[in-house]
Design an enzyme around this catalytic site. Structure first.
Site, PDB file in Angstrom:
ATOM      1  N   GLY A  57       1.196  -7.740  -0.137  1.00 15.10           N
ATOM      2  CA  GLY A  57       1.702  -6.393   0.097  1.00 15.10           C
ATOM      3  C   GLY A  57       1.213  -5.348  -0.893  1.00 15.10           C
ATOM      4  CB  SER A  58      -1.593  -5.065  -3.286  1.00 14.55           C
ATOM      5  OG  SER A  58      -2.683  -5.390  -2.479  1.00 14.55           O
ATOM      6  NE  ARG A 109      -1.580 -13.496  21.588  1.00 19.97           N
ATOM      7  CZ  ARG A 109      -2.848 -13.225  21.287  1.00 19.97           C
ATOM      8  NH1 ARG A 109      -3.394 -13.753  20.229  1.00 19.97           N
ATOM      9  NH2 ARG A 109      -3.556 -12.451  22.056  1.00 19.97           N
ATOM     10  CB  ILE A 138      -5.551 -11.654  16.265  1.00 26.38           C
ATOM     11  CG1 ILE A 138      -6.607 -11.737  15.155  1.00 26.38           C
ATOM     12  CG2 ILE A 138      -6.118 -10.931  17.490  1.00 26.38           C
ATOM     13  CD1 ILE A 138      -7.885 -12.416  15.561  1.00 26.38           C
ATOM     14  CG  LEU A 139      -0.897  -7.440  16.546  1.00 26.50           C
ATOM     15  CD1 LEU A 139      -0.606  -6.016  16.125  1.00 26.50           C
ATOM     16  CD2 LEU A 139       0.398  -8.234  16.730  1.00 26.50           C
ATOM     17  CG  HIS A 163     -11.700  -5.605   8.262  1.00 27.88           C
ATOM     18  ND1 HIS A 163     -11.133  -6.811   8.640  1.00 27.88           N
ATOM     19  CD2 HIS A 163     -12.976  -5.890   7.903  1.00 27.88           C
ATOM     20  CE1 HIS A 163     -12.039  -7.771   8.530  1.00 27.88           C
ATOM     21  NE2 HIS A 163     -13.165  -7.239   8.081  1.00 27.88           N
ATOM     22  CG  ASP A 172     -11.113  -6.951  12.283  1.00 29.91           C
ATOM     23  OD1 ASP A 172     -10.036  -6.416  11.971  1.00 29.91           O
ATOM     24  OD2 ASP A 172     -11.430  -8.105  11.919  1.00 29.91           O
ATOM     25  CD  GLN A 228      -6.741  -6.706  -2.131  1.00 31.20           C
ATOM     26  OE1 GLN A 228      -6.048  -6.748  -3.146  1.00 31.20           O
ATOM     27  NE2 GLN A 228      -6.800  -7.699  -1.266  1.00 31.20           N
ATOM     28  CD  GLU A 256      -8.058  -2.977   1.879  1.00 28.08           C
ATOM     29  OE1 GLU A 256      -7.657  -3.803   1.027  1.00 28.08           O
ATOM     30  OE2 GLU A 256      -8.108  -3.232   3.094  1.00 28.08           O
TER      31      GLU A 256
HETATM   32  C1  GAR Z   1      -6.117  -6.435   2.287  1.00 25.65           C
HETATM   33  O1  GAR Z   1      -7.319  -6.359   1.558  1.00 25.65           O
HETATM   34  C2  GAR Z   1      -6.380  -6.168   3.756  1.00 25.65           C
HETATM   35  O2  GAR Z   1      -7.453  -5.331   4.013  1.00 25.65           O
HETATM   36  C3  GAR Z   1      -6.710  -7.535   4.270  1.00 25.65           C
HETATM   37  O3  GAR Z   1      -5.867  -8.408   3.585  1.00 25.65           O
HETATM   38  C4  GAR Z   1      -5.582  -7.869   2.288  1.00 25.65           C
HETATM   39  C5  GAR Z   1      -4.105  -7.957   2.101  1.00 25.65           C
HETATM   40  O4  GAR Z   1      -3.712  -7.718   0.795  1.00 25.65           O
HETATM   41  N1  GAR Z   1      -6.568  -7.557   5.680  1.00 25.65           N
HETATM   42  C6  GAR Z   1      -7.336  -8.279   6.481  1.00 25.65           C
HETATM   43  O5  GAR Z   1      -8.164  -9.066   6.066  1.00 25.65           O
HETATM   44  C7  GAR Z   1      -7.073  -8.092   7.970  1.00 25.65           C
HETATM   45  N2  GAR Z   1      -8.205  -8.555   8.727  1.00 25.65           N
HETATM   46  P1  GAR Z   1      -2.218  -7.254   0.495  1.00 25.65           P
HETATM   47  O6  GAR Z   1      -1.274  -8.188   1.204  1.00 25.65           O
HETATM   48  O7  GAR Z   1      -2.080  -7.365  -0.987  1.00 25.65           O
HETATM   49  O8  GAR Z   1      -2.095  -5.848   0.975  1.00 25.65           O
END
Ligand code: GAR
Length: 212
Positions: free
Chosen positions: A12-13, A66, A93-94, A110, A151, A177, A180
């Site tokens: 959850g960062s 699902r 994946i939804l 992503h 994606d 990240q 992100e």
């Molecule tokens: C993030 O880097 C996100 O982009 C990636 O998982 C990480 C989660 O980190 N998502 C994917 O790979 C989706 N295809 P977090 O839980 O610390 O936010």
């Protein structure tokens, strides 16, 4: 207030960046995280939501179909009347049905520069391993709208980072990240202010401003 529901699976960062930017009461910007929905029992994302005073809802995907999982997921999301649904490290994946339900108002981040290094099986550390194995010189993150193709939805914004010669997946992930956490709240603001629309596959900014 623009209501944002965030879906997360793990640490959850990325979620934390959205919680910091958009408090549940909407704060000064009138944008608030209304709920966090998580599919993994005990995930740190749930704690982060609770600590921010945001409803933290667990919808476990395990041990059922699902269809049943997604039906409960949608009920949990809809109960919080979102204007925008943000996937932030949500690793399921939804189905196309869920993508269609939230068409134009569901975003994902992503951890690579799509359309490279995306699709089924490409998530978390696997993405960074693939980028390093391919010898790519740059990576980054992509914020995109969710559609029926994993994606594959229209790209809204991207940020690039260098891949360094001695990189390991963990270090590359940290660099990606950080971008992100910077870019995702910005994209949410653009949407909330109606500045960003998507026509076909291309983002359009009102007032002639770009994403840079
Ligand atoms: C993030 O880097 C996100 O982009 C990636 O998982 C990480 C989660 O980190 N998502 C994917 O790979 C989706 N295809 P977090 O839980 O610390 O936010």
């Amino acid at each position: 207030m623009t209501r944002v529901v965030v879906l997360a699976s793990g640490q959850g960062s990325t979620l934390q960046a959205l919680l910091d930017a958009f408090p549940p009461d909407g704060g000064a910007e009138g944008i608030g995280v209304a709920a966090v929905v998580c599919n993994t029992p005990g995930a740190r994302a749930l704690d982060r939501a609770r600590r921010a005073g945001v409803p933290a809802i667990l919808v476990d995907h395990r041990g059922r179909s699902r269809e049943a999982f997604e039906a409960e997921l949608c009920r949990a999301i809809d109960a919080h009347r979102p204007d925008l649904v943000c996937l932030a490290g949500f690793l399921r994946i939804l189905s196309p049905e869920v993508a269609a339900r939230y068409a134009g108002r569901m975003l994902n981040t992503h951890p690579a520069l799509l359309p490279a290094f995306g699709g089924k099986g490409m998530y978390g550390e696997r993405v960074h391993q693939a980028v390093l194995a391919a010898g790519a010189a740059v990576s980054g993150c992509t914020i995109h709208l969710v559609d029926a193709t994993p994606d594959g939805g229209p790209i809204v914004a991207q940020a690039a980072v260098p891949v360094l010669p001695d990189d390991v997946p963990e270090r590359l992930a940290a660099r990606v990240q950080a971008e992100e956490r910077r870019l995702y709240p910005q994209v949410v603001r653009w949407f909330a202010r109606g500045r960003l629309q998507v026509a076909g596959r291309r983002p359009i900014w009102r007032d002639g401003e770009g994403a840079a």
